[in-house]
Enzyme design. Sequence first.
Site, mmCIF file in Angstrom:
data_model
loop_
_atom_site.group_PDB
_atom_site.id
_atom_site.type_symbol
_atom_site.label_atom_id
_atom_site.label_comp_id
_atom_site.label_asym_id
_atom_site.label_seq_id
_atom_site.Cartn_x
_atom_site.Cartn_y
_atom_site.Cartn_z
ATOM 1 N N HIS A 1 0.872 -1.181 0.000
ATOM 2 C CA HIS A 1 0.000 0.000 0.000
ATOM 3 C C HIS A 1 0.910 1.232 0.000
ATOM 4 O O HIS A 1 2.034 1.186 0.497
ATOM 5 C CB HIS A 1 -0.831 -0.048 1.290
ATOM 6 N N ASP B 1 3.529 -4.222 7.933
ATOM 7 C CA ASP B 1 2.263 -3.494 7.826
ATOM 8 C C ASP B 1 1.146 -4.516 8.023
ATOM 9 O O ASP B 1 0.844 -5.307 7.130
ATOM 10 C CB ASP B 1 2.193 -2.836 6.441
ATOM 11 N N GLN C 1 -4.122 -5.136 7.068
ATOM 12 C CA GLN C 1 -5.137 -6.075 6.572
ATOM 13 C C GLN C 1 -5.060 -7.418 7.285
ATOM 14 O O GLN C 1 -5.871 -8.310 7.010
ATOM 15 C CB GLN C 1 -4.960 -6.303 5.059
ATOM 16 N N LYS D 1 -10.143 -0.506 10.645
ATOM 17 C CA LYS D 1 -10.403 -1.700 9.833
ATOM 18 C C LYS D 1 -10.735 -2.904 10.703
ATOM 19 O O LYS D 1 -10.951 -3.998 10.199
ATOM 20 C CB LYS D 1 -9.173 -2.029 8.980
ATOM 21 N N CYS E 1 -4.838 2.520 -3.495
ATOM 22 C CA CYS E 1 -3.581 3.045 -2.937
ATOM 23 C C CYS E 1 -2.432 2.050 -3.129
ATOM 24 O O CYS E 1 -1.611 1.854 -2.216
ATOM 25 C CB CYS E 1 -3.721 3.402 -1.457
#
Length: 414
Positions: free
Chosen positions: A127, A203, A206, A229, A371
């Site tokens: 991302h 990261d 997700q 999220k 993104c």
Amino acid sequence: MTTDPLDPQSIRKDFPLITGREVNGKPICYLDSAASSQKPQAVLDAMDRYYETTHANVHRGVYTIAEEATALMEEARGKVARFVNAPADRGVIFTKNVTEGLNLVAQTWGRANLGEGDAIVLTQMEHHANIVPWHMLAEQTGVELRWIGVGDDGKLDLSDLDRLLDGAKLLAITAMSNVLGTLTPVRRLADAAHEAGAIVVVDGAQYTPHLPTDVIELGADFYGFTGHKMCGPTGVGVLWGREDLLEAMPAFLGGGEMILDVRLDGWTPNEIPWKFEAGTPPIAEIIGLGAAVDYLERLGMADVREHEVTLTAYALRTLKERFGAGLAIHGPSEPSERGGVLSMALEHVHAHDVAQVLDQDAICVRASHHCAKPLMRVLDVSATVRASFYVYNDTDDVDRLADALDRAAEFFAL
Ligand SMILES: Cc1ncc(COP(=O)(O)O)c(C=O)c1O
């Protein structure tokens, strides 16, 4: 066929927007949780309760409600630490979102430790939040950026890993692609990076909302994720870092809260984690995130994962049966190797047109570059239609999606 360990029909009742909202006279079908999840009543209540009964600034006042507010915020830090198996609360820094967490690492650890002749290894499926901070650092320091490629199967191409990691000081990778759903072999990559002398930044934007997270097991040195999220509010994210690294690196933003002392001739930083939390923190949001963690723990993260694998398998099967080659679905074909994110291309129809037709049926999907422009270039597309699942979605949502895609294909038929 595996049965779903969750009961999405009853879970939906916890989410006022999902049960209460109609669009175009139809009940909403929310398939955009990869962008931001909906919020359960328990999270909304926790934030309301805080404002109604306990609001005061934290870490300053000695009066009762100020101490209660501080205790609630620090209690949430403890919940978050346990949720990702962080060894201690003091390694958990509250940020605005994961983007801020990644910028924090780049501008503190990165600027202090990287320069010309050093290299950072990233993947092509990051991302922008895990690309642009490193580009900025490269412009500031001359550090080189190297890229792990993505194969046609939507998985990372690790054939060149040893060469890419040779001389690298930092590996920054997503644990799951927000476009392809691909689950990254984080531990394998982290072991290889450590072997090469690099630290590992993950990261988890997700990943943490959808799978049980263990920052130690994953081999991360820094791990970031974002509250909105994972059933939490917007405005709060988390950066977990190894305590020895956090202690050694310089502060990020300057101001109140992050100091032990300020003099006319200088200042002394606070202890971690507060050294990295300048100014009044998003107190209500942090408390809301704590409530989101409670909510997800009640569901059980192993069950959340199994629910999404089952639903993704159903979606891949259904869409393949109904559309065949007329609908391309990017990313790994095996549900166990991916998350509940389906990036699709309907033959001859632009992604934005598809999303608009779906909106007429109250189906919320995302049509964009997500993104992840470098990945879009690898896939040779300008945008995809992305449907993403969470705890409140079930097979009815997939059927509604398939019916609406049918209508879109018909509407735009050549
Ligand atoms: C993989 C990934 N990383 C980072 C982000 C950025 O999240 P935020 O905007 O909350 O910082 C996202 C959000 O879409 C994401 O999917």
